[in-house]
Design an enzyme around this catalytic site. Structure first.
Site, PDB file in Angstrom:
ATOM      1  N   GLY A  66     -16.178  12.851  50.955  1.00 44.30           N
ATOM      2  CA  GLY A  66     -16.733  14.160  51.258  1.00 44.30           C
ATOM      3  C   GLY A  66     -17.805  14.529  50.250  1.00 44.30           C
ATOM      4  N   ASP A  67     -18.117  15.824  50.182  1.00 43.19           N
ATOM      5  CA  ASP A  67     -19.195  16.281  49.314  1.00 43.19           C
ATOM      6  C   ASP A  67     -18.813  16.239  47.836  1.00 43.19           C
ATOM      7  OD1 ASP A  67     -20.936  17.026  51.525  1.00 43.19           O
ATOM      8  OD2 ASP A  67     -19.510  18.656  51.883  1.00 43.19           O
ATOM      9  N   GLY A  68     -17.521  16.334  47.534  1.00 40.30           N
ATOM     10  CA  GLY A  68     -17.088  16.376  46.147  1.00 40.30           C
ATOM     11  C   GLY A  68     -17.437  15.126  45.367  1.00 40.30           C
ATOM     12  N   SER A  98     -13.031  16.631  53.975  1.00 38.00           N
ATOM     13  CA  SER A  98     -12.678  17.763  54.831  1.00 38.00           C
ATOM     14  C   SER A  98     -13.899  18.553  55.284  1.00 38.00           C
ATOM     15  CB  SER A  98     -11.715  18.696  54.085  1.00 38.00           C
ATOM     16  OG  SER A  98     -10.533  18.027  53.739  1.00 38.00           O
TER      17      SER A  98
END
Length: 373
Positions: A66-68, A98
């Site tokens: 994801g973006d993290g 997510s």
């Protein structure tokens, strides 16, 4: 310049790699000249593989998560002694978390119809196969402690940040955690006292008169002055008041299905600043987020929702407690400021300007960075 024949290179899947908690299936590739996969557990430190890797071995870094994790990779590249060269390494994103906001943004820039889940994964895979890159803005964020972060997606305070961080307790249900957390936070709506200032996009000023003196020589923030000084005179000051949320968007999507800044482009050199003031009803706030799924939230004409295009901003929370996030990751709570640096790093995917193509010519030597929980 010819593009590489990625279609011949990608012949059969090597395996199924679980990314973030969204349980998306990320199929990696098999027939590369050379590949490497680095796994990373869910922590908030820069990935050791990015900090220490010999990037001359690889033509691109592909993030299966994801973006993290991408946030950690970008900051890891900027923490390297050779940051100027490292940040030019093209990055690819295959959604496995997510939120998957950047993946949704990259897909959006192709002007294709919205897709979600495995269809978004397929779209991002095909975009990588086209072998094209586009430039993305990099946003420098300076915290009151003196720490500095680099962001590609968003900065949030208030409702959006609360929902994001409080949804962590529901991580096992995947993307539905955001919906559940939103409903809970609507039921117990919070307001925050604070100050906001920004440099409008129309400003032609190229640097702050006082300058920004710091021991950090990376990428000077020429529009900012130290936090203890007043903002320059050509900045717009928002009077001290109560906010429900402040949200600065650097790309189009806040989540896989939330088109927060429909006019944003990958390297437009803008911060798309939204804030919602106290007094908004819970019903209207819910309607705005519902409309955000189609990017029509500004069409409601809500007087409590303000949208501005800016180049730099300063946010000073006055409430004692609260949550701030950068690219969905929690950061220290307190005053901060940010400035956009246009088109500083590269992302595999859409071509924002058809008259100025920038081919990604690779020998297909890729490093895969994937996140396991």
């Amino acid at each position: 310049m010819d593009r590489p024949d990625w279609e011949k290179a990608i012949q059969t899947p090597l395996g199924i790699l679980p990314g973030g908690s969204g349980n998306a299936l990320a199929a990696s590739v098999h027939h590369y000249t050379r590949t490497s996969t680095h796994t990373h557990t869910h922590t908030h430190t820069h990935t050791p593989s990015v900090l220490s890797a010999d990037l001359t071995q690889w033509d691109a870094l592909v993030i299966l998560s994801g973006d993290g994790l991408l946030f950690e990779v970008v900051n890891g590249l900027m923490d390297r002694p050779d940051w100027e060269k490292a940040i030019q390494t093209p990055l690819g994103i295959l959604p496995g978390g997510s939120g998957n906001a950047l993946a949704a943004s990259v897909h959006h820039y192709t002007r294709a119809s919205p897709v979600w889940g495995e269809d978004l994964l397929t779209s991002c895979g095909f975009l990588l196969c086209k072998g094209l890159i586009s430039k993305l803005d990099l946003i420098s964020i300076r915290l009151s402690s003196g720490a500095r972060l680099f962001s590609f997606l968003s900065l949030a305070w208030g409702f959006v940040a609360d929902v994001d961080i409080e949804s962590e307790q529901f991580r096992q249900i995947g993307a539905l955690r955001f919906l559940l957390s939103t409903l809970l936070r609507l039921a117990y709506l919070r307001i925050y006292q604070g100050k906001l200032a920004f440099l409008p996009a129309e400003s032609q000023r190229e640097s702050a008169s006082a300058g920004f003196s710091t021991a950090d020589s990376r990428l000077p923030d020429h529009l900012l002055v130290p936090l203890e000084q007043p903002v320059p005179q050509d900045w717009t000051l928002v009077e001290e008041q109560e906010f429900v949320l402040v949200l600065a968007m650097f790309q189009s999507h806040l989540g896989e299905d939330l088109l927060a800044a429909p006019d944003a482009r990958a390297d437009d050199g803008l911060i798309h600043l939204f804030y919602v003031t106290a007094g908004i009803s819970r019903t209207m706030l819910l309607r705005l987020f519902w409309a955000m799924q189609s990017g029509t939230h500004l069409d409601w004409g809500c007087t409590h929702l303000v949208y501005r295009r800016v180049r730099a901003l300063r946010l000073e929370p006055l409430s004692e407690a609260g949550v701030m996030t950068v690219d969905g990751e929690r950061v220290e709570y307190g005053p901060l400021q940010a400035q956009v640096h246009r088109g500083l790093f590269k992302m595999g995917g859409p071509l924002p300007e058809p008259h100025n193509p920038d081919w990604l010519l690779l020998n297909l030597n890729l490093m895969f960075v994937c996140l396991f929980y």
